[in-house]
Design a protein around this motif. Structure first.
Motif, PDB file in Angstrom:
ATOM      1  N   TYR A 264      -3.449   0.700   3.791  1.00  0.00           N
ATOM      2  CA  TYR A 264      -2.558  -0.352   3.297  1.00  0.00           C
ATOM      3  C   TYR A 264      -3.128  -1.747   3.547  1.00  0.00           C
ATOM      4  O   TYR A 264      -3.292  -2.544   2.631  1.00  0.00           O
ATOM      5  N   ARG A 265      -3.420  -2.065   4.799  1.00  0.00           N
ATOM      6  CA  ARG A 265      -3.917  -3.405   5.137  1.00  0.00           C
ATOM      7  C   ARG A 265      -5.347  -3.613   4.642  1.00  0.00           C
ATOM      8  O   ARG A 265      -5.679  -4.685   4.141  1.00  0.00           O
TER       9      ARG A 265
ATOM     10  N   ARG B  54       3.516   3.862   2.146  1.00  0.00           N
ATOM     11  CA  ARG B  54       3.274   4.170   3.554  1.00  0.00           C
ATOM     12  C   ARG B  54       2.249   3.173   4.087  1.00  0.00           C
ATOM     13  O   ARG B  54       1.139   3.080   3.580  1.00  0.00           O
ATOM     14  N   GLU B  55       2.633   2.460   5.126  1.00  0.00           N
ATOM     15  CA  GLU B  55       1.726   1.483   5.725  1.00  0.00           C
ATOM     16  C   GLU B  55       0.939   2.093   6.870  1.00  0.00           C
ATOM     17  O   GLU B  55      -0.271   1.925   6.959  1.00  0.00           O
ATOM     18  N   LYS B  56       1.625   2.798   7.756  1.00  0.00           N
ATOM     19  CA  LYS B  56       0.995   3.370   8.950  1.00  0.00           C
ATOM     20  C   LYS B  56       0.093   4.551   8.550  1.00  0.00           C
ATOM     21  O   LYS B  56       0.461   5.386   7.732  1.00  0.00           O
TER      22      LYS B  56
ATOM     23  N   ASP C  43      -0.802  -5.886   1.935  1.00  0.00           N
ATOM     24  CA  ASP C  43       0.208  -6.627   2.694  1.00  0.00           C
ATOM     25  C   ASP C  43       0.305  -8.088   2.234  1.00  0.00           C
ATOM     26  O   ASP C  43       1.138  -8.839   2.737  1.00  0.00           O
TER      27      ASP C  43
ATOM     28  N   LEU D 258      -1.087   6.624   0.458  1.00  0.00           N
ATOM     29  CA  LEU D 258      -0.172   5.485   0.482  1.00  0.00           C
ATOM     30  C   LEU D 258       1.254   5.857   0.067  1.00  0.00           C
ATOM     31  O   LEU D 258       2.171   5.060   0.239  1.00  0.00           O
TER      32      LEU D 258
END
Length: 142
Positions: free
Chosen positions: A65-66, A59-61, A71, A90
């Motif tokens: 994650y960032r 899960r990025e949103k 990424d 995540l």
């Protein structure tokens, strides 16, 4: 017959998926995976049985994650998996396990493909979208 949902009660998609399971007359085993995350073997098994790659299950949103640098093109599957285990937020959601298979139910209607019992009544998602009619049939949109 056991149906298991890896659930986040703060997630609308997860709540809608749980609602569709219950609309089939099934009370599933609910695992709040943020409180009780799966171990590595279970997570790898869920991802594989759902037919996903490890990156597709991240899960990025609404997750770190960032911030964690996940990424970056140099990040491999094992590093992603370790990050998911260390930060369960995540893990994309909700994963559902039934005797008919495993799915990452995004959108929530994907759960209909693996439920062993039909829908018993109309169902409307939290956003107001009707997905099941009064006869328990899936409404096709678009």
């Amino acid at each position: 017959m056991t149906v298991t949902i890896y659930h986040n009660p703060d997630c609308g998609t997860s709540r809608n998926t749980l609602g569709l399971i219950r609309n089939a007359g099934i009370e599933p085993v609910i695992i709040e995976y943020l409180k009780h995350p799966p171990d590595e073997a279970t997570l790898v098994d869920l991802i594989a049985k759902a037919g996903l790659t490890i990156p597709a299950a991240v899960r990025e949103k609404g997750s770190p994650y960032r911030e964690l640098g996940l990424d970056s093109p140099s990040i491999g599957n094992q590093e992603l998996l370790e990050a998911m285990l260390a930060h369960p937020i995540l893990i994309n959601r909700p994963f559902v396990v039934t005797p008919l298979g495993v799915r990452l139910c995004r959108p929530s209607e994907l759960v209909l493909d693996i439920l062993p019992q039909p829908q018993q009544a109309a169902f409307t998602k939290e956003d107001g979208e009707r997905v099941i009619d009064e006869q328990g049939r899936r409404i096709q949109h678009g």
